[in-house]
Design an enzyme around this catalytic site. Structure first.
Site, mmCIF file in Angstrom:
data_model
loop_
_atom_site.group_PDB
_atom_site.id
_atom_site.type_symbol
_atom_site.label_atom_id
_atom_site.label_comp_id
_atom_site.label_asym_id
_atom_site.label_seq_id
_atom_site.Cartn_x
_atom_site.Cartn_y
_atom_site.Cartn_z
ATOM 1 N N GLN A 14 0.710 -1.326 0.020
ATOM 2 C CA GLN A 14 -0.025 0.090 0.009
ATOM 3 C C GLN A 14 1.007 1.164 0.108
ATOM 4 O OE1 GLN A 14 -3.796 0.554 2.781
ATOM 5 N NE2 GLN A 14 -2.110 1.583 3.867
ATOM 6 N N SER A 47 0.752 6.662 2.916
ATOM 7 C CA SER A 47 1.527 7.441 3.867
ATOM 8 C C SER A 47 2.378 8.192 3.267
ATOM 9 C CB SER A 47 1.933 7.013 5.205
ATOM 10 O OG SER A 47 0.663 6.318 5.868
ATOM 11 N N SER A 68 4.838 -1.864 4.406
ATOM 12 C CA SER A 68 5.326 -3.093 4.728
ATOM 13 C C SER A 68 5.237 -4.234 3.805
ATOM 14 C CB SER A 68 4.153 -3.955 5.648
ATOM 15 O OG SER A 68 3.790 -3.054 6.692
ATOM 16 N N GLU A 112 -9.584 -1.877 6.648
ATOM 17 C CA GLU A 112 -8.331 -1.869 7.535
ATOM 18 C C GLU A 112 -9.010 -1.759 8.808
ATOM 19 O OE1 GLU A 112 -5.740 1.473 7.940
ATOM 20 O OE2 GLU A 112 -4.072 0.265 7.853
ATOM 21 N N GLU A 168 -5.002 8.877 18.933
ATOM 22 C CA GLU A 168 -5.639 10.163 18.806
ATOM 23 C C GLU A 168 -6.575 10.158 17.628
ATOM 24 O OE1 GLU A 168 -2.077 9.733 19.005
ATOM 25 O OE2 GLU A 168 -2.181 10.079 21.029
#
Lengths: 380, 409
Positions: B127, B130, B162, B245, B373
């Site tokens: 993926q 990010s 990953s 996810e 958070e």
């Protein structure tokens, strides 16, 4: 896999919530909280008429015999409403002690009257500050009479009978036995005491050669109380869960309606994250409580661990939610007028009834150790 | 309340169990020490499952699944987890996220080309979401995709990928228009990880390990037929991916609490075992209460699945509780070792230094797959109905937004 309330149990819960919303709104809770009476007689009568007190009492002893899951469902609603009635003392403590250890005759004599709400019962164990042990109890039993003092006794000022733990001088080693005592008989003096939560009555009871009827096997008083406490711990945990859930909702509602800096305070992450943590603690407690209720309802061998877990989880959730509810309300949360403090007070009352968190953490670890594979070999 | 399977569930479980008993290779334990071994084993295992009709059972039959219910998937997960305990993590981006996304947003040609080899793990997916400048704020991705004839030229840097070095394909979120507000200028692509211009570099973590990668994309050419969804609709596609996810329903005691209890029993602290120490007991009791709460919350989620319902909102607390729990348990495991707790040498440290390694690794759990958070925000907004934060980035052109390292008044 069906780890949830049944439709009937959900219906019972809805009915209980509606009854308490009508008959026991915060204004009625405050009548007891701020007044002279130790409980609310109209709410008590209503609860008795609905048969709630006999929920877990078998039909042969005048109860409904519905079961402990149902009693737990009611306990959650009673906790949510902060119901100012001697329900827990009668149904979780006195009735349980007599069910577990009473003779056939004693069960026939007392259980139907508990179930009908004719008789208020309680359990008198503590004798002042500190953890209760066999060595710490000074109340003495000899020749059919009890002498000593008990402090604090939940609903001790309004109960008709109490189960009293005392050092039994008729047993070798003077071990602890249980006794049933009429609290309106000669030799019993009782005084209402002030506590953190005036919404629930407590008393000091002085016994001076009061007539007492033995309950259960002589010398096994503390073992019986352990079993009663495990069962009561689950039901009290549901009351605590109800209080936590309500405090969470109050805080959420206030965070939506209160504006500061031009926006609802609930849009600030500092408040959101508090509320999220309250939600997490409440859901963990709910799951642990459901498991405790299951263990109680089928008398599973898992009950001792499940009960301690439910209790500790509910203590944590109720403490966090009632504390942060006040914080999220800001200055208003600290006023007498707002109801936040009623929940905060009740949270501590329930956390200390049956003994506080450290005591139960100890019990939990002891029980987990006993459960370990090879634990018995290791002990030998 | 009862913890039994329904008749249908019991029947399904026994069918699953029978197939697993007959097909799990007996020697898998010895064959799965390095990440490369694990990937190789999983390819083989996934192919065998596909031959038996047990790969991706939740996928519709059209795509060679069984059309299994979420409850059946959960049962399969429990049974497979007990026997073949190698984590299927390396293929989860593909079969767990990219596959379901393609079924919703992919063209017929994309589904035909990519789903069958994905299901058999002939192709491993990673993926590319990010970036160094965007993690929680994923819609701020800066990797650029520029139109070039019948394709796109992509340049940028992605992180925390990953299994990138084993991957054949990737799902990519890239910016196709920086002049519109950020959520509207993104598009979604499939990338060939072997294409020229794709460079994978391991990231050295604080623990010294390298379980993740950075992926540099330099003028990587992507044919337009590998764009998924419309130009500018990339955020919606990415949301579909992220919806999948989820950690799913965890098995019993994934936390190692029993091991921790055992350790406290065996490790002396003064004249008695650590478990006799009051402070240790209080912390252990807290841990057990949370672990038990999570396990029983999973049972509530399973009950909803068993009734054919969506899991309740309680399912949202799992990772938040689990991550903090791991960190604190590891910390206690070190605390009871006293001064020696600082030693990382495998031959000297208790339990081969596993807790010391954990101390430096577990914190990743609080960040990966949604930070603590963000998860708290999600619970507050989606479960408790609190208003979203005030946002300054929703209506402004992406290129006008302030970014890290710039100072504006």
């Amino acid at each position: 896999m069906d780890f949830d309330l049944s439709e009937e149990q959900q219906l019972l819960k809805d009915q209980a919530r509606k009854f308490l919303a009508d008959q026991c709104p915060p204004a009625e809770v405050r009548r007891v909280f701020e007044g002279e009476e130790s409980f609310h007689p109209d709410v008590w009568r209503g609860i008795a008429e609905l048969g709630w007190l006999g929920t877990a009492v078998p039909e042969e002893y005048g109860g409904v015999g519905a079961g402990y899951m149902e009693l737990c469902v009611l306990a959650e609603e009673l906790g949510r409403a902060l119901a100012p009635v001697p329900f827990s003392s009668t149904a979780y403590l006195a009735a349980e002690a007599i069910s577990l250890s009473g003779s056939e005759e004693q069960q026939r004599k007392y259980l139907p009257r508990f179930a009908m709400g004719e008789l208020i019962g309680t359990l008198a164990l503590a004798e002042g500050p500190g953890m209760v042990t066999a060595a710490s109890l000074e109340t003495r039993y000899a020749d059919g009479k009890l002498s000593g003092h008990k402090l604090p006794v939940p609903d001790g000022d309004v109960a008709n009978i109490a189960i009293v733990a005392a050092c039994d001088q008729g047993v070798p080693g003077e071990r602890i036995s249980l006794f049933i005592v009429s609290l309106v008989a000669n030799g019993v003096d009782r005084q209402t005491i002030e506590t953190l939560d005036p919404g629930r009555g407590h008393a000091r009871i002085d016994l001076d050669n009061a007539a007492a009827e033995p309950l259960g096997r002589p010398g096994e008083g503390l073992e019986i109380i352990d079993r009663v406490f495990d069962r009561a711990a689950v039901m009290f945990a549901f009351e605590q869960l109800g209080g936590a859930q309500r405090a969470l909702e109050m805080a959420r509602d206030y965070a939506l309606e209160r504006f500061a800096f031009g926006r609802p305070v609930g849009s600030f992450q500092a408040i959101k994250h508090k509320l999220a943590d309250m939600y997490v603690a409440t859901e963990l407690a709910r799951s642990n409580c459901y498991y405790g209720a299951w263990a109680l309802s089928v008398d599973a061998s898992e009950l001792p661990v499940a009960a301690a877990t439910a209790r500790l989880s509910a203590i944590k959730a109720n403490h966090l939610c009632t504390k942060e509810n006040i914080q999220i309300h800001g200055g208003m949360g600290f006023t007498w007028e707002f109801d936040c403090h009623l929940y905060y007070r009740r949270a501590k009352l329930l956390a200390l009834t049956l003994g506080g968190e450290p005591e139960w953490q100890d019990r939990l670890i002891d029980r987990l150790r006993r459960q370990r594979p090879n634990a018995e070999q290791a002990a030998q | 309340m009862n913890f039994d399977d329904t008749l249908e569930e019991a029947e399904f479980r026994s069918r699953a169990r029978k197939w697993l008993d007959e097909n799990v290779p007996s020697d898998w334990r010895g064959r799965t020490t390095t990440p490369a071994d694990i990937v190789e084993f999983i390819r083989e295992w996934q192919a065998r499952k596909a031959d038996g009709g047990w790969a991706c059972i939740g996928w519709p039959k059209t795509y060679d699944g069984q059309g299994a219910t979420p409850m059946e998937e959960a049962i399969w997960g429990q049974e497979e987890g007990e026997l073949a305990t190698v984590s299927s993590f390396p293929i989860m981006i593909g079969v767990g996220m990219a596959g379901p996304m393609l079924m919703v947003h992919g063209s017929d040609a994309q589904k035909k080309k990519y789903l069958p080899p994905m299901l058999r793990a002939e192709k491993i997916w990673c993926q590319l979401f990010s970036e160094p400048g965007c993690g929680s704020d994923l819609a701020a991705a800066r990797t650029r995709a520029v139109r070039d004839g019948d394709g796109w030229i992509v340049t940028g840097q992605k992180v925390w990928t990953s299994f990138a070095h084993f991957a054949d394909q990737a799902i990519l979120l890239a910016r196709t228009d920086p002049t519109v507000p950020k959520h509207k200028g993104l598009s979604f692509f499939i990338v060939d990880m072997k294409a020229p211009g794709v460079e994978v570099r391991p990231i050295r973590q604080m623990s010294g390990d390298a379980e993740f990668n950075e992926v540099y994309l330099t003028d990587v050419r992507i044919p337009d037929e590998d764009r998924v969804g419309d130009v500018g609709a990339g955020w919606r596609v990415a949301m579909t991916v992220l919806m999948h996810e989820r950690s799913g329903v965890a098995g019993a005691d994934p936390f190692g609490f029993d091991n921790l209890l055992e350790q406290m029993e065996n490790l002396p602290m003064g004249a008695t075992p650590a478990i006799e120490n009051e402070a240790v007991r209080a912390r252990l009791a807290d841990f057990y209460v949370r672990i038990s709460g999570l396990e029983k919350t999973n049972l509530r989620t399973l009950s909803a699945l068993s009734r054919g319902e969506q899991p309740g909102s309680e399912a949202s607390i799992g990772k938040l509780v689990l991550a903090e729990q791991l960190v604190e348990q590891t910390s206690l495991a070190l605390d009871v070792q006293g001064m020696a707790g600082i030693m990382t040498d495998e031959s000297l440290a208790p339990a081969g230094g596993v807790h010391q390694q954990g101390y430096l690794r577990d914190l990743c759990m609080r960040i990966a797959g949604g930070t603590d958070e963000i998860l708290r925000n999600t619970i507050a907004e989606r479960v408790l109905g609190l208003p979203p934060d005030l946002r300054i980035d929703k209506k402004v052109a992406f290129e006008e937004l302030p970014v890290s390292g710039t100072v504006r008044d």
